[in-house]
Design a protein around this motif. Structure first.
Motif, PDB file in Angstrom:
ATOM      1  N   ILE A 130       1.035  -1.236   0.098  1.00  0.00           N
ATOM      2  CA  ILE A 130       0.003  -0.090   0.135  1.00  0.00           C
ATOM      3  C   ILE A 130       0.859   1.308   0.017  1.00  0.00           C
ATOM      4  CG2 ILE A 130      -1.663   1.492   1.432  1.00  0.00           C
ATOM      5  CD1 ILE A 130      -2.672  -1.210   2.376  1.00  0.00           C
ATOM      6  N   ALA A 131       0.399   2.449  -0.718  1.00  0.00           N
ATOM      7  CA  ALA A 131       0.839   3.618  -0.619  1.00  0.00           C
ATOM      8  C   ALA A 131       0.293   4.586   0.145  1.00  0.00           C
ATOM      9  CB  ALA A 131       1.129   4.323  -1.879  1.00  0.00           C
ATOM     10  N   MET A 132       0.645   5.453   1.131  1.00  0.00           N
ATOM     11  CA  MET A 132      -0.421   6.244   1.751  1.00  0.00           C
ATOM     12  C   MET A 132       0.178   7.820   1.436  1.00  0.00           C
ATOM     13  SD  MET A 132      -0.579   7.184   6.006  1.00  0.00           S
ATOM     14  CE  MET A 132      -2.031   6.190   6.083  1.00  0.00           C
ATOM     15  N   TYR A 133      -0.948   8.350   1.138  1.00  0.00           N
ATOM     16  CA  TYR A 133      -0.812   9.807   0.699  1.00  0.00           C
ATOM     17  C   TYR A 133      -1.679  10.706   1.897  1.00  0.00           C
ATOM     18  CZ  TYR A 133       0.755   8.326  -3.857  1.00  0.00           C
ATOM     19  OH  TYR A 133       1.055   7.442  -4.744  1.00  0.00           O
ATOM     20  N   PHE A 134      -0.869  11.670   2.471  1.00  0.00           N
ATOM     21  CA  PHE A 134      -1.935  12.349   3.525  1.00  0.00           C
ATOM     22  C   PHE A 134      -2.018  13.866   3.145  1.00  0.00           C
ATOM     23  CE2 PHE A 134       2.720  12.721   4.990  1.00  0.00           C
ATOM     24  CZ  PHE A 134       2.785  13.829   5.245  1.00  0.00           C
ATOM     25  N   LEU A 135      -2.913  14.619   3.314  1.00  0.00           N
ATOM     26  CA  LEU A 135      -3.060  15.846   3.428  1.00  0.00           C
ATOM     27  C   LEU A 135      -2.738  16.656   4.849  1.00  0.00           C
ATOM     28  CD1 LEU A 135      -6.739  15.841   1.916  1.00  0.00           C
ATOM     29  CD2 LEU A 135      -4.702  15.616   0.642  1.00  0.00           C
ATOM     30  N   ASP A 136      -2.424  17.841   4.722  1.00  0.00           N
ATOM     31  CA  ASP A 136      -2.025  18.624   5.836  1.00  0.00           C
ATOM     32  C   ASP A 136      -3.426  18.914   6.809  1.00  0.00           C
ATOM     33  OD1 ASP A 136      -2.124  20.228   3.849  1.00  0.00           O
ATOM     34  OD2 ASP A 136      -1.986  22.010   5.341  1.00  0.00           O
ATOM     35  N   GLY A 137      -3.488  18.879   7.876  1.00  0.00           N
ATOM     36  CA  GLY A 137      -4.657  19.197   8.466  1.00  0.00           C
ATOM     37  C   GLY A 137      -4.383  20.509   9.339  1.00  0.00           C
ATOM     38  N   ASN A 138      -4.970  20.710  10.533  1.00  0.00           N
ATOM     39  CA  ASN A 138      -4.522  21.778  11.568  1.00  0.00           C
ATOM     40  C   ASN A 138      -3.645  21.362  12.472  1.00  0.00           C
ATOM     41  OD1 ASN A 138      -7.140  20.564  12.183  1.00  0.00           O
ATOM     42  ND2 ASN A 138      -7.217  21.760  14.204  1.00  0.00           N
ATOM     43  N   HIS A 139      -3.737  19.949  12.979  1.00  0.00           N
ATOM     44  CA  HIS A 139      -2.758  19.487  13.804  1.00  0.00           C
ATOM     45  C   HIS A 139      -1.784  18.546  12.897  1.00  0.00           C
ATOM     46  CE1 HIS A 139      -6.409  19.779  16.933  1.00  0.00           C
ATOM     47  NE2 HIS A 139      -5.738  20.964  16.716  1.00  0.00           N
ATOM     48  N   ASP A 140      -0.988  19.260  12.552  1.00  0.00           N
ATOM     49  CA  ASP A 140       0.160  18.783  11.560  1.00  0.00           C
ATOM     50  C   ASP A 140       1.171  19.813  11.889  1.00  0.00           C
ATOM     51  OD1 ASP A 140      -0.546  16.253  10.469  1.00  0.00           O
ATOM     52  OD2 ASP A 140      -1.921  16.969   9.273  1.00  0.00           O
ATOM     53  N   TRP A 141       2.429  19.251  11.611  1.00  0.00           N
ATOM     54  CA  TRP A 141       3.968  19.963  11.812  1.00  0.00           C
ATOM     55  C   TRP A 141       4.118  20.622  10.345  1.00  0.00           C
ATOM     56  CZ3 TRP A 141       8.824  17.172  13.827  1.00  0.00           C
ATOM     57  CH2 TRP A 141       9.705  18.318  14.210  1.00  0.00           C
ATOM     58  N   HIS A 142       3.573  21.676  10.086  1.00  0.00           N
ATOM     59  CA  HIS A 142       3.478  22.144   8.746  1.00  0.00           C
ATOM     60  C   HIS A 142       5.062  22.518   8.295  1.00  0.00           C
ATOM     61  CE1 HIS A 142      -0.638  22.643   9.796  1.00  0.00           C
ATOM     62  NE2 HIS A 142      -0.748  22.441   8.593  1.00  0.00           N
ATOM     63  N   PRO A 143       5.669  23.257   9.385  1.00  0.00           N
ATOM     64  CA  PRO A 143       7.172  23.368   8.850  1.00  0.00           C
ATOM     65  C   PRO A 143       7.794  22.330   8.584  1.00  0.00           C
ATOM     66  CG  PRO A 143       6.672  24.959  10.526  1.00  0.00           C
ATOM     67  CD  PRO A 143       5.421  23.837  10.544  1.00  0.00           C
ATOM     68  N   LYS A 144       7.695  21.383   9.358  1.00  0.00           N
ATOM     69  CA  LYS A 144       8.664  20.030   8.926  1.00  0.00           C
ATOM     70  C   LYS A 144       8.213  19.220   7.784  1.00  0.00           C
ATOM     71  CE  LYS A 144      11.489  16.745   9.826  1.00  0.00           C
ATOM     72  NZ  LYS A 144      12.887  16.966  10.209  1.00  0.00           N
ATOM     73  N   ILE A 145       6.980  19.295   7.507  1.00  0.00           N
ATOM     74  CA  ILE A 145       6.517  18.700   6.270  1.00  0.00           C
ATOM     75  C   ILE A 145       7.059  19.543   5.051  1.00  0.00           C
ATOM     76  CG2 ILE A 145       4.265  18.281   5.096  1.00  0.00           C
ATOM     77  CD1 ILE A 145       2.927  17.679   7.582  1.00  0.00           C
ATOM     78  N   LEU A 146       6.830  20.725   5.192  1.00  0.00           N
ATOM     79  CA  LEU A 146       7.124  21.800   3.924  1.00  0.00           C
ATOM     80  C   LEU A 146       8.739  21.418   3.537  1.00  0.00           C
ATOM     81  CD1 LEU A 146       5.028  24.805   4.896  1.00  0.00           C
ATOM     82  CD2 LEU A 146       4.534  23.164   3.080  1.00  0.00           C
ATOM     83  N   LYS A 147       9.594  20.983   4.534  1.00  0.00           N
ATOM     84  CA  LYS A 147      10.981  20.904   4.106  1.00  0.00           C
ATOM     85  C   LYS A 147      11.141  19.884   3.234  1.00  0.00           C
ATOM     86  CE  LYS A 147      12.812  22.694   8.603  1.00  0.00           C
ATOM     87  NZ  LYS A 147      13.745  22.259   9.912  1.00  0.00           N
ATOM     88  N   TYR A 148      10.330  18.943   3.069  1.00  0.00           N
ATOM     89  CA  TYR A 148      10.410  17.704   2.195  1.00  0.00           C
ATOM     90  C   TYR A 148      10.134  18.457   0.875  1.00  0.00           C
ATOM     91  CZ  TYR A 148      10.518  14.418   5.804  1.00  0.00           C
ATOM     92  OH  TYR A 148      11.017  13.563   6.954  1.00  0.00           O
TER      93      TYR A 148
END
Length: 271
Positions: free
Chosen positions: A57-75
């Motif tokens: 399985i491959a998992m694709y996730f969206l950003d919510g409000n309780h997500d670490w946005h700056p960390k995610i955006l570094k990818y």
């Protein structure tokens, strides 16, 4: 999959349930929460990635409000417009579009506003990047999408939501801030005129029909519940028909409630 909040036990059981039904792609609708400050997220990430690999399985996730946005955006975003976190886990940025089922368009719009923002600490448990922006809506555009997935929903029973929020001690400003992202997502629905929207965020299951001005079809609005064994957190999307099968994480089917009344785009009961 609705909100996960970093619940590894829930994820592992859900993966098996979905794999047993032949699912090979999961779209998680925000508040993924596996990457989070102060927790050993690399161990959790590896555990989830290995489980996904076992089930192919491959998992694709969206950003919510309780997500670490700056960390995610570094990818970095790859040429296909996707942020890969591991070989089988990726984030779908806002306004991403793709084809599903050979003939349907799927668009994404993550983000939502935290009603408990004042109880959190900026940079530790809350980030302003959670908000849906005018730029997000411009990038999403006005071209029609058959399916719009996000963390938000275009309508809920707003008086009931506001009453619950007040009972929990949230101020008028807190409630107004939380409502702003729902208004933004409603604008996204008006722009894209989808047949189906899927979201989470509200920690309750919701399935309703919305009439969107200028749309050729009514819009089905589905909100999946949060993580938990007795929660309607999973649905299987038939990409040939856009039909949905709702499941609990152990695979038990969800008995549908009586169909809820159709509503207009401003949330009022329709004719």
């Amino acid at each position: 999959m609705g909100d996960l909040h970093g619940d590894i036990e829930h994820a592992l059981q859900a993966f098996k349930t979905l794999a047993d039904r032949g699912v090979h792609v999961i779209v998680q609708l925000g508040d993924w929460g596996v990457l989070w400050p102060g927790r050993n997220w690399q161990i959790d990430l590896n555990k989830i990635s290995r489980a996904l690999a076992r089930h192919q399985i491959a998992m694709y996730f969206l950003d919510g409000n309780h997500d670490w946005h700056p960390k995610i955006l570094k990818y970095p975003v790859d040429p296909d417009g996707i942020r890969w976190i591991t070989a089988n886990i990726a984030q779908l940025p806002r306004a991403y579009r793709t084809q599903i089922g050979g003939r349907f368009t799927l668009a994404t719009l993550g983000g939502a506003n935290s009603i408990d923002r004042e109880l959190r600490k900026e940079g530790i448990s809350w980030w302003p990047e959670e908000q849906i922006t005018e730029g997000d809506l411009r990038r999403l555009g006005t071209e029609r999408a058959d399916v719009l997935v996000g963390h938000e929903a275009p309508l809920m029973d707003e008086p009931d939501l506001d009453r619950r929020a007040r009972d929990l001690g949230f101020s008028t400003d807190d409630i107004r801030y939380a409502t702003e992202s729902r208004v933004m997502f409603r604008r996204a629905v008006l722009q894209t005129r989808p047949r189906l929207t899927l979201g989470g965020h509200y920690h309750q299951f919701h399935d309703q029909v919305l009439t969107v001005p200028g749309a050729a079809y009514p819009t089905r609005v589905v909100v999946l519940d949060t993580n938990g064994k007795n929660r309607v957190n999973l649905t299987i999307l038939n990409t040939a028909t856009l039909g949905l099968e709702f499941l609990y994480r152990n695979g038990a089917p969800v008995v549908p409630d009586t169909h809820q009344p159709e509503r207009t785009d401003d949330g009022r009961p329709g004719s």
